[in-house]
Each structure stands twice: as structure tokens, then as C-alpha cells.
Design a protein around this motif. Structure first.
Motif, PDB file in Angstrom:
ATOM      1  N   PRO A   1       0.811  -1.226   0.000  1.00 37.87           N
ATOM      2  CA  PRO A   1       0.000   0.000   0.000  1.00 37.87           C
ATOM      3  C   PRO A   1       0.843   1.275   0.000  1.00 37.87           C
ATOM      4  O   PRO A   1       0.427   2.300  -0.560  1.00 37.87           O
ATOM      5  CB  PRO A   1      -0.838  -0.115   1.282  1.00 37.87           C
ATOM      6  CG  PRO A   1      -0.128  -1.100   2.131  1.00 37.87           C
ATOM      7  CD  PRO A   1       0.529  -2.054   1.197  1.00 37.87           C
TER       8      PRO A   1
ATOM      9  N   TYR B   1       0.339   6.729  -6.718  1.00 36.56           N
ATOM     10  CA  TYR B   1      -0.842   7.582  -6.886  1.00 36.56           C
ATOM     11  C   TYR B   1      -0.447   9.053  -6.805  1.00 36.56           C
ATOM     12  O   TYR B   1      -0.871   9.875  -7.637  1.00 36.56           O
ATOM     13  CB  TYR B   1      -1.869   7.229  -5.812  1.00 36.56           C
ATOM     14  CG  TYR B   1      -3.122   8.079  -5.860  1.00 36.56           C
ATOM     15  CD1 TYR B   1      -4.169   7.738  -6.716  1.00 36.56           C
ATOM     16  CD2 TYR B   1      -3.251   9.211  -5.062  1.00 36.56           C
ATOM     17  CE1 TYR B   1      -5.315   8.515  -6.777  1.00 36.56           C
ATOM     18  CE2 TYR B   1      -4.395   9.995  -5.117  1.00 36.56           C
ATOM     19  CZ  TYR B   1      -5.426   9.639  -5.976  1.00 36.56           C
ATOM     20  OH  TYR B   1      -6.570  10.416  -6.023  1.00 36.56           O
TER      21      TYR B   1
ATOM     22  N   PRO C   1     -11.160   8.807  -1.380  1.00 38.52           N
ATOM     23  CA  PRO C   1     -11.344   7.364  -1.586  1.00 38.52           C
ATOM     24  C   PRO C   1     -10.025   6.607  -1.700  1.00 38.52           C
ATOM     25  O   PRO C   1      -9.897   5.491  -1.176  1.00 38.52           O
ATOM     26  CB  PRO C   1     -12.145   7.298  -2.897  1.00 38.52           C
ATOM     27  CG  PRO C   1     -12.885   8.585  -2.938  1.00 38.52           C
ATOM     28  CD  PRO C   1     -11.957   9.593  -2.351  1.00 38.52           C
ATOM     29  N   ALA C   2      -9.047   7.211  -2.385  1.00 43.83           N
ATOM     30  CA  ALA C   2      -7.757   6.535  -2.516  1.00 43.83           C
ATOM     31  C   ALA C   2      -7.083   6.388  -1.159  1.00 43.83           C
ATOM     32  O   ALA C   2      -6.516   5.333  -0.833  1.00 43.83           O
ATOM     33  CB  ALA C   2      -6.856   7.310  -3.471  1.00 43.83           C
TER      34      ALA C   2
ATOM     35  N   ARG D   1      -8.751   3.634   0.680  1.00 39.48           N
ATOM     36  CA  ARG D   1      -8.394   2.333   0.119  1.00 39.48           C
ATOM     37  C   ARG D   1      -7.025   1.873   0.601  1.00 39.48           C
ATOM     38  O   ARG D   1      -6.833   0.732   1.006  1.00 39.48           O
ATOM     39  CB  ARG D   1      -8.429   2.396  -1.400  1.00 39.48           C
ATOM     40  CG  ARG D   1      -8.255   1.023  -2.065  1.00 39.48           C
ATOM     41  CD  ARG D   1      -8.175   1.141  -3.580  1.00 39.48           C
ATOM     42  NE  ARG D   1      -9.112   2.146  -4.083  1.00 39.48           N
ATOM     43  CZ  ARG D   1      -8.736   3.209  -4.775  1.00 39.48           C
ATOM     44  NH1 ARG D   1      -7.450   3.414  -5.053  1.00 39.48           N
ATOM     45  NH2 ARG D   1      -9.631   4.077  -5.204  1.00 39.48           N
TER      46      ARG D   1
ATOM     47  N   ALA E   1      -7.189   0.848   4.245  1.00 38.86           N
ATOM     48  CA  ALA E   1      -7.823  -0.463   4.401  1.00 38.86           C
ATOM     49  C   ALA E   1      -6.849  -1.581   4.045  1.00 38.86           C
ATOM     50  O   ALA E   1      -6.786  -2.613   4.720  1.00 38.86           O
ATOM     51  CB  ALA E   1      -9.078  -0.543   3.529  1.00 38.86           C
ATOM     52  N   MET E   2      -6.077  -1.384   2.981  1.00 37.17           N
ATOM     53  CA  MET E   2      -5.085  -2.395   2.587  1.00 37.17           C
ATOM     54  C   MET E   2      -4.055  -2.605   3.698  1.00 37.17           C
ATOM     55  O   MET E   2      -3.663  -3.741   4.008  1.00 37.17           O
ATOM     56  CB  MET E   2      -4.399  -1.976   1.287  1.00 37.17           C
ATOM     57  CG  MET E   2      -5.308  -1.987   0.065  1.00 37.17           C
ATOM     58  SD  MET E   2      -4.492  -1.348  -1.411  1.00 37.17           S
ATOM     59  CE  MET E   2      -3.185  -2.549  -1.610  1.00 37.17           C
TER      60      MET E   2
ATOM     61  N   LEU F   1     -13.426   0.718   3.671  1.00 38.96           N
ATOM     62  CA  LEU F   1     -13.848   0.354   2.319  1.00 38.96           C
ATOM     63  C   LEU F   1     -15.282   0.818   2.050  1.00 38.96           C
ATOM     64  O   LEU F   1     -15.607   1.276   0.942  1.00 38.96           O
ATOM     65  CB  LEU F   1     -13.739  -1.153   2.133  1.00 38.96           C
ATOM     66  CG  LEU F   1     -12.308  -1.721   2.119  1.00 38.96           C
ATOM     67  CD1 LEU F   1     -12.331  -3.246   2.056  1.00 38.96           C
ATOM     68  CD2 LEU F   1     -11.527  -1.162   0.932  1.00 38.96           C
TER      69      LEU F   1
ATOM     70  N   GLU G   1     -15.150   4.478   1.419  1.00 38.38           N
ATOM     71  CA  GLU G   1     -14.635   4.751   0.063  1.00 38.38           C
ATOM     72  C   GLU G   1     -15.760   4.644  -0.959  1.00 38.38           C
ATOM     73  O   GLU G   1     -15.929   5.520  -1.832  1.00 38.38           O
ATOM     74  CB  GLU G   1     -13.530   3.762  -0.280  1.00 38.38           C
ATOM     75  CG  GLU G   1     -12.998   3.953  -1.702  1.00 38.38           C
ATOM     76  CD  GLU G   1     -12.139   2.782  -2.157  1.00 38.38           C
ATOM     77  OE1 GLU G   1     -11.688   2.806  -3.327  1.00 38.38           O
ATOM     78  OE2 GLU G   1     -11.930   1.846  -1.378  1.00 38.38           O
TER      79      GLU G   1
ATOM     80  N   LYS H   1     -17.305   7.793  -3.201  1.00 36.66           N
ATOM     81  CA  LYS H   1     -17.315   7.707  -4.672  1.00 36.66           C
ATOM     82  C   LYS H   1     -18.705   7.977  -5.225  1.00 36.66           C
ATOM     83  O   LYS H   1     -18.864   8.650  -6.252  1.00 36.66           O
ATOM     84  CB  LYS H   1     -16.817   6.333  -5.111  1.00 36.66           C
ATOM     85  CG  LYS H   1     -15.302   6.170  -5.058  1.00 36.66           C
ATOM     86  CD  LYS H   1     -14.908   4.817  -5.609  1.00 36.66           C
ATOM     87  CE  LYS H   1     -13.383   4.671  -5.675  1.00 36.66           C
ATOM     88  NZ  LYS H   1     -12.983   3.350  -6.207  1.00 36.66           N
TER      89      LYS H   1
END
Length: 327
Positions: free
Chosen positions: A15, A22, A57-58, A61, A64-65, A313, A316, A320
Motif C-alpha cells: 500500500p 498515486y 477514496p484513494a 483504500r 484499508a489495505m 472500504l 470509500e 465515490k
């Protein structure tokens, strides 16, 4: 807190690298642009808040990872070990398994009743080490001293008649029980000898075994099992098994002498209730204060990290959907 599989934490690099990629793409991305003399037409456009919102959201994510990786590493916590006072002694059951123990003056029979009540006794004393010796015409150790209650109870349930030569070798049974407990360093060492007959076999005299027990400071509680007079007993006949009345013969004087020699006590059980009361009385008499190390209690922590990862998640997905509905 510690991890069961700490080497899996290296996966946190995934991540982190994805987040770096990103950010790089956002910085390096060249969007079309033009020069204008005034920003008036765009002043009613999206605010800075909405511009930042598209990146949330990124972030969720990647968070969460990272939490999922932590879950895979199995985080745990444990309480510190500490010394605590508890009541505990070493006890060996010396159980008569001669065929006369199948007499039905107890419910369903003497041996089954003795096993059930002994199992209840075991369950009520979680800090004691206990073992089992069985005897008939000879004797052997069914279970050495242990604190493993599940194993002890299972081995108690497996006791049955007919596995060794029939007879009543009280001396051998007591001597074997003494051998199992004599090297114990417990403050209190006890043998519970349960029989329904008269010593008629064996190489060791009961009196000799009692003297050996006395030498090692082992108390012996003796229990004579059987109703007074006669008792119903299943007998095989040409017409199949039939119940007949047989005379109950218990050498009470011998059992009293064994108990007296070792500083114990003799009991007579004539039914299930009386036998249960006897075990309860022995349980009250035999208590010794000892200091032991408590075992650390481990607690799994990964569920809380998994719940947080799931919430991230879900957040996220929700954000979105909100972004897609923006004008």
C-alpha cells in the motif's frame, strides 16, 4: 501487543508503494490549460473542499489495505504472568475394576456410579493434579498425575471391567498408586482407594502398601462400595444374563486400618447419594495453599482491525457515489 506472523508486515510496502505511485501520477499528470484575462466565469465552480474530496477514496483504500496486512500478521495481546495463591493438592484415584463392581445396588451399577461421581469431583478441582490407577487381580496406571482435565476425564470414562485378570488385589492397587505419587513435591498428597471386596490376590499385602504410603507422608482415604446384606448382580446363565442376589462382602476392618495407618479416613457408600457426599467431604478436607504461576491469556486483536478496514472500504464506496452525483 505482538504479531503471530510478523514477517507478513513486509506486505505493508504494497500500500505504501501504491500510495506513492498515486501521488506521483497526480503531480506528474499534465492537464490541458489555457490563459485567460479573468477568473470570473469560474468563480462559481467547485470549491477546494470538493477538489480534496476526490482524493479521499484513494486514502481510504490504502488505509484499508494496510489494516488487512496487519490482520494477516495476527496481532495478539497477553496479560503479564503473575504469581497467585491457589488451593491445590495431588490426588490419585485407586479404582477397583473387578467384575463385582457391576453389581446394581448403585445406579446403573457400582463402577459407573463411581466413575460419574469421580468425574464431577475432578471438574470441581481445576487446580489439582490428579491421576488414576485401576486394579482387579493386578493393577496398572490408567493416567499419571496431570492437570489436563479433558484427558483425565476421558480416561476415567474409559475404565471398564474385564481388561485385566479378575480378583481384588487391594495391596497391588495401593502400591501402584503410591508409586505414582511418592515423588510429588506437593504439600498434600492423597490417594482415594475405592473397592467393594476383600483382598484375595496380588504380591503386595495391603498393610505393607499402607506402611509405604505412611513413610512418604501420603494420606489414603478408603471407600467401601456396596449396600449392606446382598446386592443384585448380573449372572450369565444358559438362558442368558439374569440378575441374582449375591452377598456383599467388604473387608471394612482392612480399609479402616489402611486409612488409620496413613492418617486418612474410611467411608462406606451404600448408594449414589452417599458416594457423592463422601467425595464432597473429602474435597472439603483436602485443601492446601500453594503458589503457582498463572498462564498468560492471549487475546486475538485482528477482528478490530478487520472491522476498521471494512468501514474504510464502505466509506470509500460511499464517497465515490457522492462524487459521481456532484454537478
Amino acid at each position: 501487543m505482538f504479531f503471530e506472523y510478523p514477517y507478513l508486515l513486509w506486505l505493508l510496502a504494497v500500500p505504501v508503494l501504491l500510495a506513492a505511485l498515486y501521488i506521483y501520477r497526480q503531480v506528474a499528470r499534465r492537464e490541458p490549460h489555457m490563459r485567460v484575462s479573468t477568473l470570473t466565469p469560474w468563480k462559481k465552480g467547485r470549491s477546494v473542499f470538493w477538489s480534496v474530496l476526490i482524493h479521499v477514496p484513494a486514502v481510504l483504500r490504502f488505509g484499508a489495505m494496510a489494516l488487512i496486512v496487519v490482520c494477516l500478521a495476527r496481532p495478539k495481546s497477553s496479560s503479564e504472568m503473575e504469581r497467585v495463591d491457589t488451593e491445590g493438592i495431588d490426588i490419585v484415584f485407586a479404582m477397583d475394576v473387578s467384575t463385582s463392581m457391576l453389581a446394581r445396588d448403585f445406579t446403573p451399577d457400582r463402577l459407573s456410579a463411581a466413575k460419574d461421581i469421580a468425574i464431577e469431583f475432578i471438574s470441581q478441582r481445576p487446580t489439582d493434579r490428579m491421576g488414576i490407577v485401576v486394579f482387579a487381580g493386578e493393577s496398572y496406571t490408567q493416567c499419571p498425575l496431570t492437570t489436563d482435565r479433558a484427558t483425565l476425564i476421558n480416561l476415567m470414562k474409559e475404565i471398564q471391567t474385564g481388561l485385566i485378570d479378575d480378583g481384588t488385589a487391594i495391596g497391588n492397587g495401593l502400591a501402584t498408586a503410591v508409586a505414582r505419587i511418592k515423588d510429588s513435591d506437593a504439600k498434600s498428597r492423597v490417594i482415594i482407594l475405592l473397592t467393594d471386596g476383600v483382598n484375595n490376590m496380588g504380591e503386595v499385602a495391603p498393610e505393607t502398601a499402607a506402611e509405604i504410603a505412611k513413610t512418604y507422608g501420603i494420606r489414603v482415604y478408603t471407600i467401601g462400595v456396596g449396600d449392606n446384606g446382598t446386592a443384585p448382580y448380573p449372572v450369565m446363565t444358559p438362558f442368558g444374563p439374569q440378575v441374582q442376589q449375591i452377598e456383599v462382602e467388604i473387608d471394612e476392618q482392612l480399609l479402616k486400618n489402611i486409612a488409620s495407618t496413613t492418617g486418612g479416613r474410611y467411608f462406606r457408600a451404600t448408594d449414589n447419594t452417599k458416594l457423592a457426599e463422601i467425595f464432597g467431604e473429602i474435597g472439603k478436607m483436602e485443601k492446601a495453599r500453594t503458589t503457582v504461576d498463572s498462564f498468560p491469556v492471549y487475546k486475538e486483536l485482528f477482528p478490530r482491525f478487520a472491522v476498521i478496514a471494512m468501514l474504510l472500504l464502505l466509506a470509500e464506496i460511499l464517497i465515490k457515489l457522492i462524487i459521481r452525483r456532484l454537478p
